[in-house]
Design a protein around this motif. Sequence first.
Motif, PDB file in Angstrom:
ATOM      1  N   ARG A 185      -1.577  15.856  -9.410  1.00  0.00           N
ATOM      2  CA  ARG A 185      -1.441  16.809  -8.210  1.00  0.00           C
ATOM      3  C   ARG A 185      -2.675  17.312  -8.095  1.00  0.00           C
ATOM      4  O   ARG A 185      -3.877  17.708  -7.312  1.00  0.00           O
ATOM      5  N   TYR A 186      -3.690  18.215  -9.164  1.00  0.00           N
ATOM      6  CA  TYR A 186      -4.754  19.145  -9.339  1.00  0.00           C
ATOM      7  C   TYR A 186      -6.106  18.079  -8.643  1.00  0.00           C
ATOM      8  O   TYR A 186      -6.698  17.795  -7.782  1.00  0.00           O
ATOM      9  N   LEU A 187      -5.699  16.393  -9.453  1.00  0.00           N
ATOM     10  CA  LEU A 187      -6.988  15.642  -9.182  1.00  0.00           C
ATOM     11  C   LEU A 187      -6.959  15.118  -8.333  1.00  0.00           C
ATOM     12  O   LEU A 187      -8.173  14.792  -8.018  1.00  0.00           O
ATOM     13  N   ASP A 188      -5.736  15.476  -7.489  1.00  0.00           N
ATOM     14  CA  ASP A 188      -5.701  14.923  -5.807  1.00  0.00           C
ATOM     15  C   ASP A 188      -7.298  15.144  -5.276  1.00  0.00           C
ATOM     16  O   ASP A 188      -7.334  14.804  -4.140  1.00  0.00           O
ATOM     17  N   GLN A 189      -7.271  16.608  -5.559  1.00  0.00           N
ATOM     18  CA  GLN A 189      -8.450  17.406  -4.210  1.00  0.00           C
ATOM     19  C   GLN A 189      -9.621  15.828  -4.596  1.00  0.00           C
ATOM     20  O   GLN A 189     -10.565  16.529  -3.571  1.00  0.00           O
ATOM     21  N   LEU A 232      -4.486   6.445 -11.197  1.00  0.00           N
ATOM     22  CA  LEU A 232      -3.081   7.850 -12.033  1.00  0.00           C
ATOM     23  C   LEU A 232      -2.809   6.981 -12.572  1.00  0.00           C
ATOM     24  O   LEU A 232      -2.299   7.187 -14.260  1.00  0.00           O
ATOM     25  N   ASP A 233      -1.899   5.915 -12.756  1.00  0.00           N
ATOM     26  CA  ASP A 233      -1.710   4.899 -13.467  1.00  0.00           C
ATOM     27  C   ASP A 233      -2.125   4.544 -14.810  1.00  0.00           C
ATOM     28  O   ASP A 233      -1.707   4.489 -15.689  1.00  0.00           O
ATOM     29  N   ALA A 234      -3.769   3.909 -14.430  1.00  0.00           N
ATOM     30  CA  ALA A 234      -4.304   3.712 -15.702  1.00  0.00           C
ATOM     31  C   ALA A 234      -4.985   4.922 -16.218  1.00  0.00           C
ATOM     32  O   ALA A 234      -5.203   5.243 -17.967  1.00  0.00           O
ATOM     33  N   ASP A 265       6.873   6.790  -7.037  1.00  0.00           N
ATOM     34  CA  ASP A 265       6.702   7.889  -5.702  1.00  0.00           C
ATOM     35  C   ASP A 265       5.454   7.595  -5.289  1.00  0.00           C
ATOM     36  O   ASP A 265       5.636   6.872  -4.130  1.00  0.00           O
ATOM     37  N   VAL A 266       4.707   7.414  -5.404  1.00  0.00           N
ATOM     38  CA  VAL A 266       3.244   8.039  -4.896  1.00  0.00           C
ATOM     39  C   VAL A 266       2.836   6.231  -4.693  1.00  0.00           C
ATOM     40  O   VAL A 266       2.577   6.431  -4.019  1.00  0.00           O
ATOM     41  N   ARG A 267       3.385   4.930  -5.708  1.00  0.00           N
ATOM     42  CA  ARG A 267       2.794   4.278  -5.418  1.00  0.00           C
ATOM     43  C   ARG A 267       3.604   3.789  -3.802  1.00  0.00           C
ATOM     44  O   ARG A 267       2.667   2.862  -3.016  1.00  0.00           O
TER      45      ARG A 267
END
Length: 175
Positions: A58-62, A96-98, A130-132
Amino acid sequence: MSIVEGGSSSSSSPHPTPSRYESQKRRDWNTFCQYLKNQRPPVPLSQCSCSQVLEFLRYLDQFGKTKVHVQGCMFYGHPEPPAPCTCPLRQAWGSLDALIGRLRAAYEEHGGAPQSNPFASAAIRVYLRDVRECQAKARGIPYKKKKKKKNVTSSVQSKGAEESSSSSSTIHFVP
């Protein structure tokens, strides 16, 4: 067994230049370890759980570069919106998956037990799914899992498959 937080788990003998994947995996691992150290209070890697991994994602989303339309946006569900909007930029599901795949491997390479790998938990798989799904809906493109190709060993079945498939890229030599 102790988990090594940074650096390399291999000997100091000279190695060829690491592959792009190995370099990225090392950078990702170091970034995650630094993230844990920056938490208040710092989280030792041995105490890391899937909750810290989810917080990290979630932090990486920014820092994401993928526009993900929210449900109230007039472009929600449109693969190619005609104008800009104020929807947030997020990390793409594929990225994110990778990332999780690389961190999962790095965790075990640094001494972590596979059965306690926080990157391999069910909660992480659910989050990624869920993200996908959310990103696919926001773009109006349903995600479809690629079907695995079946290996046909019988020459009779193979000949039938050749005749019925016009998009085959396999070259068959007939004696």
